[in-house]
Design a protein around this motif. Sequence first.
Motif, mmCIF file in Angstrom:
data_model
loop_
_atom_site.group_PDB
_atom_site.id
_atom_site.type_symbol
_atom_site.label_atom_id
_atom_site.label_comp_id
_atom_site.label_asym_id
_atom_site.label_seq_id
_atom_site.Cartn_x
_atom_site.Cartn_y
_atom_site.Cartn_z
ATOM 1 N N MET A 1 0.833 -1.210 0.000
ATOM 2 C CA MET A 1 0.000 0.000 0.000
ATOM 3 C C MET A 1 0.863 1.252 0.000
ATOM 4 N N ASP A 2 0.383 2.256 -0.748
ATOM 5 C CA ASP A 2 1.164 3.491 -0.866
ATOM 6 C C ASP A 2 0.448 4.655 -0.174
ATOM 7 N N PHE A 3 1.204 5.440 0.569
ATOM 8 C CA PHE A 3 0.621 6.606 1.244
ATOM 9 C C PHE A 3 1.503 7.785 0.903
ATOM 10 N N LYS A 4 0.912 8.825 0.298
ATOM 11 C CA LYS A 4 1.802 9.897 -0.165
ATOM 12 C C LYS A 4 2.355 10.729 0.990
ATOM 13 N N ASP A 5 1.624 10.799 2.098
ATOM 14 C CA ASP A 5 2.136 11.494 3.275
ATOM 15 C C ASP A 5 1.411 10.979 4.523
ATOM 16 N N TRP A 6 1.783 11.532 5.671
ATOM 17 C CA TRP A 6 1.229 11.060 6.952
ATOM 18 C C TRP A 6 -0.289 11.256 6.986
ATOM 19 N N ARG A 7 -0.749 12.395 6.476
ATOM 20 C CA ARG A 7 -2.183 12.695 6.511
ATOM 21 C C ARG A 7 -2.988 11.651 5.715
ATOM 22 N N CYS A 8 -2.430 11.253 4.595
ATOM 23 C CA CYS A 8 -3.069 10.245 3.746
ATOM 24 C C CYS A 8 -3.147 8.907 4.508
ATOM 25 N N LEU A 9 -2.057 8.563 5.189
ATOM 26 C CA LEU A 9 -2.036 7.334 6.009
ATOM 27 C C LEU A 9 -3.108 7.406 7.096
ATOM 28 N N GLU A 10 -3.142 8.552 7.769
ATOM 29 C CA GLU A 10 -4.114 8.758 8.850
ATOM 30 C C GLU A 10 -5.549 8.567 8.326
ATOM 31 N N GLU A 11 -5.830 9.172 7.160
ATOM 32 C CA GLU A 11 -7.184 9.077 6.589
ATOM 33 C C GLU A 11 -7.539 7.645 6.232
ATOM 34 N N LYS A 12 -6.554 6.919 5.644
ATOM 35 C CA LYS A 12 -6.813 5.524 5.242
ATOM 36 C C LYS A 12 -7.077 4.665 6.483
ATOM 37 N N VAL A 13 -6.305 4.896 7.557
ATOM 38 C CA VAL A 13 -6.488 4.091 8.774
ATOM 39 C C VAL A 13 -7.860 4.392 9.382
ATOM 40 N N LYS A 14 -8.207 5.670 9.438
ATOM 41 C CA LYS A 14 -9.473 6.063 10.082
ATOM 42 C C LYS A 14 -10.705 5.531 9.341
ATOM 43 N N SER A 15 -10.545 5.259 8.028
ATOM 44 C CA SER A 15 -11.717 4.747 7.286
ATOM 45 C C SER A 15 -11.529 3.271 6.904
ATOM 46 N N CYS A 16 -10.599 2.599 7.587
ATOM 47 C CA CYS A 16 -10.237 1.227 7.191
ATOM 48 C C CYS A 16 -11.374 0.235 7.432
ATOM 49 N N LYS A 17 -11.573 -0.650 6.430
ATOM 50 C CA LYS A 17 -12.563 -1.745 6.571
ATOM 51 C C LYS A 17 -11.901 -3.039 6.116
ATOM 52 N N ARG A 18 -10.569 -3.137 6.299
ATOM 53 C CA ARG A 18 -9.848 -4.296 5.768
ATOM 54 C C ARG A 18 -10.069 -5.578 6.556
ATOM 55 N N CYS A 19 -10.602 -5.462 7.777
ATOM 56 C CA CYS A 19 -10.885 -6.679 8.548
ATOM 57 C C CYS A 19 -12.106 -6.442 9.424
ATOM 58 N N PRO A 20 -12.681 -7.508 9.977
ATOM 59 C CA PRO A 20 -13.941 -7.374 10.733
ATOM 60 C C PRO A 20 -13.809 -6.575 12.034
ATOM 61 N N LEU A 21 -12.591 -6.276 12.479
ATOM 62 C CA LEU A 21 -12.462 -5.489 13.713
ATOM 63 C C LEU A 21 -13.089 -4.102 13.532
ATOM 64 N N SER A 22 -13.170 -3.648 12.287
ATOM 65 C CA SER A 22 -13.753 -2.315 12.018
ATOM 66 C C SER A 22 -15.244 -2.279 12.372
ATOM 67 N N LEU A 23 -15.879 -3.457 12.478
ATOM 68 C CA LEU A 23 -17.318 -3.488 12.766
ATOM 69 C C LEU A 23 -17.620 -3.188 14.233
ATOM 70 N N SER A 24 -16.656 -3.501 15.119
ATOM 71 C CA SER A 24 -16.931 -3.338 16.552
ATOM 72 C C SER A 24 -16.127 -2.203 17.194
ATOM 73 N N VAL A 25 -15.188 -1.606 16.438
ATOM 74 C CA VAL A 25 -14.307 -0.599 17.046
ATOM 75 C C VAL A 25 -15.080 0.687 17.387
ATOM 76 N N LYS A 26 -14.696 1.308 18.524
ATOM 77 C CA LYS A 26 -15.269 2.628 18.856
ATOM 78 C C LYS A 26 -14.342 3.717 18.330
ATOM 79 N N ASN A 27 -13.069 3.617 18.693
ATOM 80 C CA ASN A 27 -12.069 4.580 18.215
ATOM 81 C C ASN A 27 -10.848 3.827 17.711
ATOM 82 N N ILE A 28 -10.496 4.064 16.465
ATOM 83 C CA ILE A 28 -9.275 3.477 15.918
ATOM 84 C C ILE A 28 -8.095 4.203 16.548
#
Length: 194
Positions: A1-28
């Motif tokens: 995976m490519d992230f052009k900068d830290w902000r891009c990484l942050e955004e991708k992590v905050k909207s991540c749905k790559r595994c089922p843990l995203s269904l129950s998480v309150k705060n990433i």
Amino acid sequence: MDFKDWRCLEEKVKSCKRCPLSLSVKNIVLGEGPIPATVMLVGEAPGAVEDEVGRPFVGPAGEILNRLLAASGLKRETLYITNVVKCRPPGNREPRPEEIQACLPYLKAQIGFIRPHIIVCLGSVAARALIDPEARITQIRGKIFCRAGIYFLPTFHPAALLRDGGKKLLALKDFKKLKALWDKLEKDLSSGVS
Ligand code: URA
């Protein structure tokens, strides 16, 4: 995976749905600390308090970690602290291999942006993800490994010290080793040794 900068990484992590843990998480929990940082601490995954607050190691394991850092002469705010997995596994179970694999590109990208000289692996999940997939923490803790120009120092996970107080002295020894290695790196850097 490519992230052009830290902000891009942050955004991708905050909207991540790559595994089922995203269904129950309150705060990433992405992590916290300076960027770049000489030292990075990598734990396993957020626990209940971290999931509520959105910060790493702010629950009972975090209290132990804070005490270890203070007793070794280290200041928490000078380190970057994160976890292998950014979402809390339900009931604080260990993250599953597929969850670790889904989240690992984020940790690798964080390492790329933070450019640490030393990475402390807190527990076997971090040690297996970053040093050796077969690692047994009781066998490798306190040893320094060098991979791609980064020193890796595995030690017990702070939560393991809550369960087994006999490990506290060994963990403290490892954190003092971290302090000594950091001091030496800074001394070498300031005197121009590469
Ligand atoms: N345990 C971890 O591995 N990480 C945290 O952030 C909290 C508890």
